[in-house]
Write a protein that holds these residues in place. Structure first.
Motif, mmCIF file in Angstrom:
data_model
loop_
_atom_site.group_PDB
_atom_site.id
_atom_site.type_symbol
_atom_site.label_atom_id
_atom_site.label_comp_id
_atom_site.label_asym_id
_atom_site.label_seq_id
_atom_site.Cartn_x
_atom_site.Cartn_y
_atom_site.Cartn_z
ATOM 1 N N GLU A 1 53.503 7.340 26.063
ATOM 2 C CA GLU A 1 54.545 8.145 26.695
ATOM 3 C C GLU A 1 54.215 8.477 28.147
ATOM 4 O OE1 GLU A 1 51.581 11.203 25.377
ATOM 5 O OE2 GLU A 1 52.338 9.281 24.623
ATOM 6 N N LEU A 2 52.958 8.266 28.538
ATOM 7 C CA LEU A 2 52.538 8.524 29.915
ATOM 8 C C LEU A 2 52.831 7.349 30.848
ATOM 9 C CD1 LEU A 2 49.035 10.051 29.081
ATOM 10 C CD2 LEU A 2 51.142 11.310 29.579
ATOM 11 N N ALA A 3 53.171 6.195 30.283
ATOM 12 C CA ALA A 3 53.278 4.980 31.083
ATOM 13 C C ALA A 3 54.352 5.024 32.172
ATOM 14 C CB ALA A 3 53.482 3.769 30.173
ATOM 15 N N PRO A 4 55.535 5.594 31.931
ATOM 16 C CA PRO A 4 56.491 5.626 33.047
ATOM 17 C C PRO A 4 55.922 6.279 34.304
ATOM 18 C CG PRO A 4 57.612 6.149 31.001
ATOM 19 C CD PRO A 4 56.143 6.099 30.680
ATOM 20 N N LYS A 5 55.120 7.318 34.112
ATOM 21 C CA LYS A 5 54.500 7.988 35.268
ATOM 22 C C LYS A 5 53.463 7.095 35.927
ATOM 23 C CE LYS A 5 51.805 12.052 36.618
ATOM 24 N NZ LYS A 5 51.184 13.317 36.154
ATOM 25 N N THR A 6 52.590 6.466 35.128
ATOM 26 C CA THR A 6 51.517 5.668 35.722
ATOM 27 C C THR A 6 52.046 4.374 36.347
ATOM 28 O OG1 THR A 6 51.001 4.632 33.579
ATOM 29 C CG2 THR A 6 49.786 6.628 34.166
ATOM 30 N N VAL A 7 53.109 3.823 35.792
ATOM 31 C CA VAL A 7 53.712 2.634 36.401
ATOM 32 C C VAL A 7 54.341 3.001 37.746
ATOM 33 C CG1 VAL A 7 55.494 0.860 36.179
ATOM 34 C CG2 VAL A 7 54.065 1.449 34.211
ATOM 35 N N ARG A 8 55.017 4.132 37.792
ATOM 36 C CA ARG A 8 55.583 4.578 39.072
ATOM 37 C C ARG A 8 54.480 4.804 40.098
ATOM 38 N NH1 ARG A 8 59.377 7.543 35.658
ATOM 39 N NH2 ARG A 8 61.537 6.967 36.147
ATOM 40 N N GLU A 9 53.402 5.451 39.670
ATOM 41 C CA GLU A 9 52.295 5.687 40.603
ATOM 42 C C GLU A 9 51.724 4.374 41.122
ATOM 43 O OE1 GLU A 9 49.724 8.032 38.182
ATOM 44 O OE2 GLU A 9 50.661 9.942 38.764
ATOM 45 N N ALA A 10 51.579 3.391 40.228
ATOM 46 C CA ALA A 10 51.075 2.084 40.654
ATOM 47 C C ALA A 10 52.027 1.423 41.645
ATOM 48 C CB ALA A 10 50.860 1.193 39.438
ATOM 49 N N SER A 11 53.326 1.585 41.409
ATOM 50 C CA SER A 11 54.323 0.888 42.235
ATOM 51 C C SER A 11 54.325 1.360 43.676
ATOM 52 C CB SER A 11 55.714 1.071 41.632
ATOM 53 O OG SER A 11 56.206 2.389 41.845
ATOM 54 N N LEU A 12 53.772 2.549 43.934
ATOM 55 C CA LEU A 12 53.760 3.080 45.299
ATOM 56 C C LEU A 12 52.960 2.198 46.250
ATOM 57 C CD1 LEU A 12 53.273 6.874 44.538
ATOM 58 C CD2 LEU A 12 55.387 5.715 45.199
ATOM 59 N N ARG A 13 52.104 1.362 45.687
ATOM 60 C CA ARG A 13 51.264 0.503 46.523
ATOM 61 C C ARG A 13 52.017 -0.727 47.034
ATOM 62 N NH1 ARG A 13 45.298 -1.919 44.723
ATOM 63 N NH2 ARG A 13 44.670 -2.549 46.823
ATOM 64 N N ALA B 1 52.516 -3.987 34.906
ATOM 65 C CA ALA B 1 53.920 -3.695 34.605
ATOM 66 C C ALA B 1 54.739 -3.563 35.883
ATOM 67 C CB ALA B 1 54.021 -2.431 33.764
ATOM 68 N N ALA B 2 54.169 -2.885 36.890
ATOM 69 C CA ALA B 2 54.872 -2.746 38.171
ATOM 70 C C ALA B 2 55.115 -4.117 38.800
ATOM 71 C CB ALA B 2 54.074 -1.850 39.116
ATOM 72 N N TRP B 3 54.080 -4.969 38.777
ATOM 73 C CA TRP B 3 54.253 -6.325 39.311
ATOM 74 C C TRP B 3 55.359 -7.064 38.573
ATOM 75 C CZ3 TRP B 3 50.594 -9.999 41.987
ATOM 76 C CH2 TRP B 3 49.748 -9.347 42.873
ATOM 77 N N MET B 4 55.369 -6.971 37.257
ATOM 78 C CA MET B 4 56.373 -7.712 36.489
ATOM 79 C C MET B 4 57.777 -7.215 36.813
ATOM 80 S SD MET B 4 54.649 -10.022 35.105
ATOM 81 C CE MET B 4 52.897 -10.132 35.494
ATOM 82 N N GLY B 5 57.914 -5.907 37.012
ATOM 83 C CA GLY B 5 59.208 -5.394 37.441
ATOM 84 C C GLY B 5 59.620 -5.943 38.794
ATOM 85 N N ILE B 6 58.655 -6.088 39.702
ATOM 86 C CA ILE B 6 58.948 -6.648 41.029
ATOM 87 C C ILE B 6 59.368 -8.116 40.912
ATOM 88 C CG2 ILE B 6 57.895 -7.292 43.240
ATOM 89 C CD1 ILE B 6 56.206 -4.665 42.930
ATOM 90 N N TYR B 7 58.712 -8.873 40.036
ATOM 91 C CA TYR B 7 59.108 -10.268 39.858
ATOM 92 C C TYR B 7 60.509 -10.370 39.249
ATOM 93 C CZ TYR B 7 54.752 -12.381 41.377
ATOM 94 O OH TYR B 7 53.703 -12.806 42.153
ATOM 95 N N VAL B 8 60.834 -9.474 38.340
ATOM 96 C CA VAL B 8 62.192 -9.455 37.795
ATOM 97 C C VAL B 8 63.200 -9.176 38.899
ATOM 98 C CG1 VAL B 8 63.774 -8.125 36.331
ATOM 99 C CG2 VAL B 8 61.571 -8.862 35.424
ATOM 100 N N MET B 9 62.953 -8.163 39.702
ATOM 101 C CA MET B 9 63.898 -7.822 40.764
ATOM 102 C C MET B 9 63.958 -8.910 41.836
ATOM 103 S SD MET B 9 63.535 -3.668 41.070
ATOM 104 C CE MET B 9 61.740 -3.627 41.212
#
Length: 303
Positions: free
Chosen positions: A32-44, A278-286
């Motif tokens: 349940e913590l993953a949405p927060k940690t993925v967002r934090e990772a995506s800031l990079r 996960a953040a990278w995979m979202g970027i590849y999708v977009m």
């Protein structure tokens, strides 16, 4: 962004689902913590990928629509909230990019897409496991059950579902037998590695993209080999991060209706490697979505 009216004009919207339902092995995973940690990772990260030599944000508009309001201990009410939030994104013409949470969150999200396209939604399920058990004890919406619930949905055609990357000793023969009985396709991890990602991509599109109006792509982190997924289930013989990013980019470039990435366990994710993945995979999708828009001949957003 919290007001659904603000979604107008966006191509994609990030949605978090901070939910962990019944634990099926050991103790709570902390997913349940993953949405927060993925967002934090995506800031990079930004939207430019040198592999493709364009910035996705030049072509599509993306917003963060916040988290679903989960109700601890109440999966039914939480599922209603998931369905409503995903429906709001779809209703404004945007593609939901969802980060869970355990895999049960896929059920209401698929239902939201299928409401608009009854019997016309294809599902590409990237996972080490079938996740199609009927129940876990008395629980019918555990993380090992979502595909069974989707098979049962009156708005879904199971023959338009493909399970990809299935492998390993955490599956059982009844799950394989049931998938085949309902008409779904199964591509094992070994088959993908033997035949290659191009073959896997085409097979996925043939199953989920033929006679459908929209494709839902759901990714469990353990589609990846544990070497690429230290903050997820420890499953071997999986895909590489290259293979997964290649599949996701090309699926999105051909058109998807919604995407989710689930089952990251931040408490055991040293250096947040799986959250970054996960953040990278979202970027590849977009980026794939941007490619689709480029190929349609539309001008960049900032032109």
């Amino acid at each position: 962004m919290r007001d659904a009216a603000g979604l107008a004009g966006y191509d994609a919207a990030i949605v978090g689902v901070p939910w962990e339902g019944p634990v099926t092995w050991g103790g709570p995973s902390g997913c349940e913590l993953a949405p927060k940690t993925v967002r934090e990772a995506s800031l990079r990260y930004g939207g430019y990928l040198p592999e493709f030599d364009y910035d996705l944000f030049d072509y599509i508009k993306v917003c963060d629509f916040g988290d679903v309001a989960v109700v601890p201990g109440d999966g039914g009410e939480t599922n209603r909230h998931i369905r409503d939030k995903v429906s709001a994104v779809l209703g404004h013409g945007a593609t939901p990019i969802i980060f869970g949470g355990d895999h049960s969150i896929t059920v209401p999200a698929v239902e939201a897409l299928a409401q608009a396209h009854p019997k016309r939604v294809g599902l590409i399920h990237l996972d080490a496991h079938m996740d199609n058990m009927d129940n876990f004890g008395e629980e019918r919406f555990a993380r090992c059950c979502p595909m069974h619930r989707i098979y049962e949905s009156a708005a879904m055609d199971p023959s338009k579902i493909i399970h990809m990357g299935i492998r390993g000793p955490r599956n059982n023969p009844d799950q394989m037998r049931f998938a085949r009985e309902v008409g779904s396709q199964v591509m094992t991890g070994f088959e993908i590695r033997r035949k290659g990602v191009e073959y896997a991509l085409q097979k996925a599109l043939d199953v989920a993209g033929t006679d459908t109006d929209a494709i839902y792509v759901t990714v469990c982190s353990d589609i990846l080999d544990v070497a690429f997924n230290p903050g997820g289930p420890p499953d071997l013989n999986g895909l590489t991060s290259y293979e997964l990013s290649y599949l996701l980019y090309n699926l999105a470039a051909r058109g998807i209706g919604a995407f989710d990435f689930v089952e990251i366990y931040p408490p055991t994710d040293r250096n947040s490697v799986s959250s970054h993945t996960a953040a990278w995979m979202g970027i590849y999708v977009m980026s794939g979505m941007a490619k689709r828009k480029m190929d349609s001949g539309l001008a960049p957003e900032n032109a």
